[in-house]
Write a protein that holds these residues in place. Structure first.
Motif, short mmCIF file in Angstrom:
data_model
loop_
_atom_site.label_atom_id
_atom_site.label_comp_id
_atom_site.label_asym_id
_atom_site.label_seq_id
_atom_site.Cartn_x
_atom_site.Cartn_y
_atom_site.Cartn_z
N LYS A 1 47.80 8.07 41.87
CA LYS A 1 48.44 6.43 41.20
C LYS A 1 49.35 6.53 41.81
N ARG A 2 50.28 7.32 41.89
CA ARG A 2 51.45 7.01 41.55
C ARG A 2 51.88 7.02 43.08
N GLY A 3 53.65 6.49 43.94
CA GLY A 3 53.92 6.02 44.75
C GLY A 3 54.39 7.31 45.73
N LEU A 4 54.01 7.20 47.06
CA LEU A 4 52.87 8.43 47.23
C LEU A 4 53.98 8.78 48.71
N CYS A 5 54.21 9.44 49.44
CA CYS A 5 54.09 9.22 51.00
C CYS A 5 53.17 10.25 51.88
N VAL A 6 52.28 9.54 53.04
CA VAL A 6 51.65 10.35 52.74
C VAL A 6 51.78 10.26 54.91
N LEU A 7 51.89 11.68 54.92
CA LEU A 7 51.90 12.28 56.42
C LEU A 7 50.32 13.02 57.17
N PHE B 1 52.35 -0.55 57.69
CA PHE B 1 51.69 0.02 57.63
C PHE B 1 50.23 -1.02 58.50
N MET B 2 50.08 -1.28 58.91
CA MET B 2 48.98 -2.11 59.16
C MET B 2 49.14 -2.83 60.68
N SER C 1 49.19 4.85 55.53
CA SER C 1 49.00 4.06 54.33
C SER C 1 48.76 4.45 53.54
N GLU C 2 47.32 5.59 53.11
CA GLU C 2 46.86 5.53 52.27
C GLU C 2 45.87 6.46 52.10
N VAL C 3 45.67 7.06 51.07
CA VAL C 3 44.56 7.82 50.47
C VAL C 3 43.46 7.32 49.48
N ILE C 4 42.39 7.70 49.96
CA ILE C 4 41.50 7.32 48.28
C ILE C 4 40.49 8.52 48.77
N LEU C 5 40.13 9.01 47.50
CA LEU C 5 38.94 9.86 47.11
C LEU C 5 37.88 9.58 46.72
N PRO D 1 38.50 -4.50 51.18
CA PRO D 1 38.46 -3.71 49.59
C PRO D 1 39.59 -3.06 49.78
N GLU D 2 39.38 -1.82 50.92
CA GLU D 2 40.58 -0.56 51.07
C GLU D 2 41.71 -1.35 51.68
N LEU D 3 41.59 -2.42 52.70
CA LEU D 3 43.08 -2.86 53.10
C LEU D 3 43.83 -3.56 51.60
N LYS D 4 42.60 -3.89 50.70
CA LYS D 4 43.49 -4.67 49.75
C LYS D 4 44.35 -3.50 49.01
N GLN D 5 43.71 -2.15 48.64
CA GLN D 5 43.80 -1.14 47.89
C GLN D 5 45.23 -0.41 48.74
N ALA D 6 45.12 -0.35 50.06
CA ALA D 6 45.64 -0.41 51.07
C ALA D 6 47.28 -1.12 50.64
N ALA D 7 47.66 -2.10 50.70
CA ALA D 7 48.70 -3.45 50.26
C ALA D 7 49.06 -2.38 48.78
N GLU D 8 47.73 -2.43 47.91
CA GLU D 8 48.83 -1.57 46.30
C GLU D 8 49.57 -0.43 46.58
N PHE D 9 48.71 0.14 47.23
CA PHE D 9 49.44 1.59 48.33
C PHE D 9 50.41 1.79 48.45
#
Lengths: 451, 154
Positions: free
Chosen positions: B11-17, B124-125, B33-37, B93-101
């Protein structure tokens, strides 16, 4: 593209990412606080904890490192091959000095230290095209102007050299040195510390750009950036300090969770929000004269060339300070003592604490050690009717404890003047001729001695 | 063994590598761009197309993946290691979540001094979805505890 085109990426302003792979084929991803540029084909990574990254490259030497430009956030990718871990030599020493200065400044000495400088060959370097949208003319977070290669370094060096050579007194020389840092090199925050050989400390003598001069502030050898530079006698540059503070804070918290004992956090001198610092040793005739410390809120204020170029200036300044400190040319004749001005109602109480050889004024600490002994002598003799004094008599007075050679008397008197100016402007030491000064006052002076 | 709550951390602002590797064990580092469990011990990571080709080729051939999540303001980090299960296009929905991430990530980067004009340029897109299993989780905050295996709290 050359590796040296990415020098901004090697300043530690933005961290880097590193991917490695174990012998069993399991990849590992980690962050790095800084990548160090060695030459066009090699970089070094600091090994501070014998972690998974290091264990992986011992098994399989390849690594993939992602760097970001700290101004534009443009990413770059380097593919590397681990060559060797150095635990001594110039690369190790330089990286260790930087890490040690950060560690000492953040109370992490002993925990946050360099185990090895891991040297990698750069196999390939690529720009990650498409990572950024097309650029627009937009303001950047800090000084975006390119550092021009055609700057007037030589002219600046000549001007400063000229000013230092023309200075007739140490006080004028210190003022020229610090003022020139701003006027010639755009460094707005500068602090000059002098080395007191008897106590092994560095004492602030003058500064520019801060709320107060800070004269008399002390730094022990080996303490923080300035103390480390004094100890190693090598310039030290720290960039991207906000990033470093975040990184060391994370290490600190992690270490505390694991029960590692840590020292108190020592505040870095000067700007609380400094983003880069450069400290230069002032060495003349193989003797440490002092340290010149520069600071900026710009994370990229000091680059490689500053370190080399300003070190030249520091050498000039050190020689000039050493030469002026050794001069004994006092005017022989005493000046006609001017009539003292009528005293206003104000009264200042000076207290001599014999135990720690310090002088307080109206209950506030003023100064200690040799400058305190000098002040006390001046005040006592002033109480008996004297106003004018000369450097020679101070040098001859064994009770002051001045060393027989390299006594730094002029600098001690400058420090005393600055402290009086900050803490007790009603009492002043005013030069009347070379090597002669009068004690002026706009107040009644009371003296008391305590153990 | 300590515990981490990955869902809460996400839920935090994160960098993903993301790390992958090829047949010669040459590793490759790419941004995410994003990680979702998506379930117990399963997740997805979105890889931007502009740089993901080598990573996707590595995953197709070998499957091993490491995903690092790091909070820029604190350097707190968690690493998940596992295997790639599938690759596909992202859903709406995943793209929407990615934009929020991405917005949370940019807010974090803004907090450490990057100007909005710089952050707006980060791209990121489009991206590809990589589905993966979470076989191991590691503490990744720098310091003496980095690399310690932890248990993912579900």
């Amino acid at each position: 593209m050359k590796l040296s085109d990415l020098m901004h990426c090697f300043q530690g302003v933005t961290p880097a990412g590193i991917a490695t792979c174990a012998a069993d084929g399991t990849p590992n991803q980690a962050m790095l606080s800084q990548v160090y540029y060695l030459d066009e084909k090699h970089v070094a990574l600091s090994c501070q904890f014998f972690n998974k990254t290091r264990r992986n490259v011992d098994q399989n030497p390849f690594a993939s490192v992602r760097l970001w430009d700290p101004v534009s956030l443009q990413p770059y990718l380097m593919q590397l091959r681990f060559l060797r871990a150095e635990t001594s030599g110039p690369v190790f020493d330089e990286m260790a000095s930087r890490i040690d200065a950060i560690a000492r400044a953040t109370g992490m000495a002993g925990v946050f230290k360099l185990l090895s400088a891991d040297v990698y060959e750069v196999l390939s370097l690529s720009v990650l095209q498409g990572a950024l949208q097309p650029a627009q003319a937009t303001p950047l977070p800090w000084s975006p102007e390119p550092r021009q290669a055609g700057r007037e370094e030589l002219r600046g060096l000549q001007l400063l050299s000229d000013r230092l050579c023309r200075a007739r007194t140490l006080e004028a020389l210190y003022a020229e040195l610090l003022t020139s840092m701003a006027s010639l090199f755009g460094t707005t925050h500068a602090l000059l510390m002098l080395h007191e050989e008897e106590c092994g400390k560095l004492i602030a003598i003058d500064s520019r750009g801060y709320d107060r001069i800070g004269a008399g502030a002390e730094v022990k050898q080996g303490e923080g950036l300035i103390g480390t530079v004094a100890q190693t006698r090598k310039p030290l540059r720290l960039s991207g300090m906000a990033a470093m503070r975040r990184y060391t804070r994370a290490v600190r918290e992690s270490a505390q969770k694991r029960g590692v004992a840590l020292g108190d956090e020592i505040a870095l001198p000067g700007l609380t929000d400094a983003q880069s610092q450069l400290a230069l040793p002032l060495v003349a005739h193989d003797r440490l004269v002092g340290v010149l410390a520069l600071e900026s809120r710009d994370p990229l204020a000091f680059e490689d060339w500053h370190e080399a170029y300003l070190a030249l200036l520091a050498n000039q300044a050190a020689l000039a300070i050493a030469m002026l400190s050794d001069r004994e040319d006092e005017d022989e004749e005493a000046s006609a003592e001017p009539q003292p001005a009528p005293l206003p109602w104000r009264r200042r109480l000076f207290t001599w604490f014999a135990g720690d050889e310090s002088v307080f004024v109206d209950g506030e600490y003023l100064i200690r050690y040799v400058p305190a002994r000098i002040l006390w002598k001046l005040l006592r003799e002033h109480a008996q009717g004297r106003r004018e004094f000369n450097n020679r008599e101070l040098r001859m007075d064994e009770s002051l404890g001045l060393p027989p050679v390299k006594d730094n008397l002029e600098s001690r008197l400058i420090l005393l003047r600055k402290r009086l100016q900050e803490r007790c402007p009603d009492v002043r030491l005013v030069s009347v001729k070379r090597g002669r000064f009068v004690l002026e006052r706009d107040c009644e002076i009371a003296l008391e001695e305590k153990p | 063994m300590g515990q981490v709550d990955i869902a809460e951390f996400l839920k935090r602002g994160l960098c993903v590598l993301v790390a992958t590797r090829d047949a010669s064990l040459m590793p490759h580092c790419v941004t995410g761009s994003e990680v979702i469990l998506t379930g117990p011990r399963r997740g997805i990571v979105l890889l931007p197309t502009f740089e993901s080709a080598p990573a996707l080729a590595n995953l197709r051939a070998h499957g091993a993946i490491a995903v690092l999540l790091e909070e820029p303001t604190t350097h707190r980090g968690i690493q998940m290691k596992g295997r790639c299960l599938a690759m596909r296009e992202a859903t709406a929905p995943e793209l929407k979540q990615a934009a929020e991430f991405a917005a949370r990530t940019k807010a974090e980067l803004s907090a450490i001094g990057f100007a909005p004009a710089v952050l707006e340029r980060m791209n990121f897109m489009p991206c590809t979805v990589v589905e993966f299993t979470v076989q191991q989780v590691f503490e990744q905050t720098p310091g003496p505890g980095a690399g310690r295996a932890v248990e993912a709290r579900t």
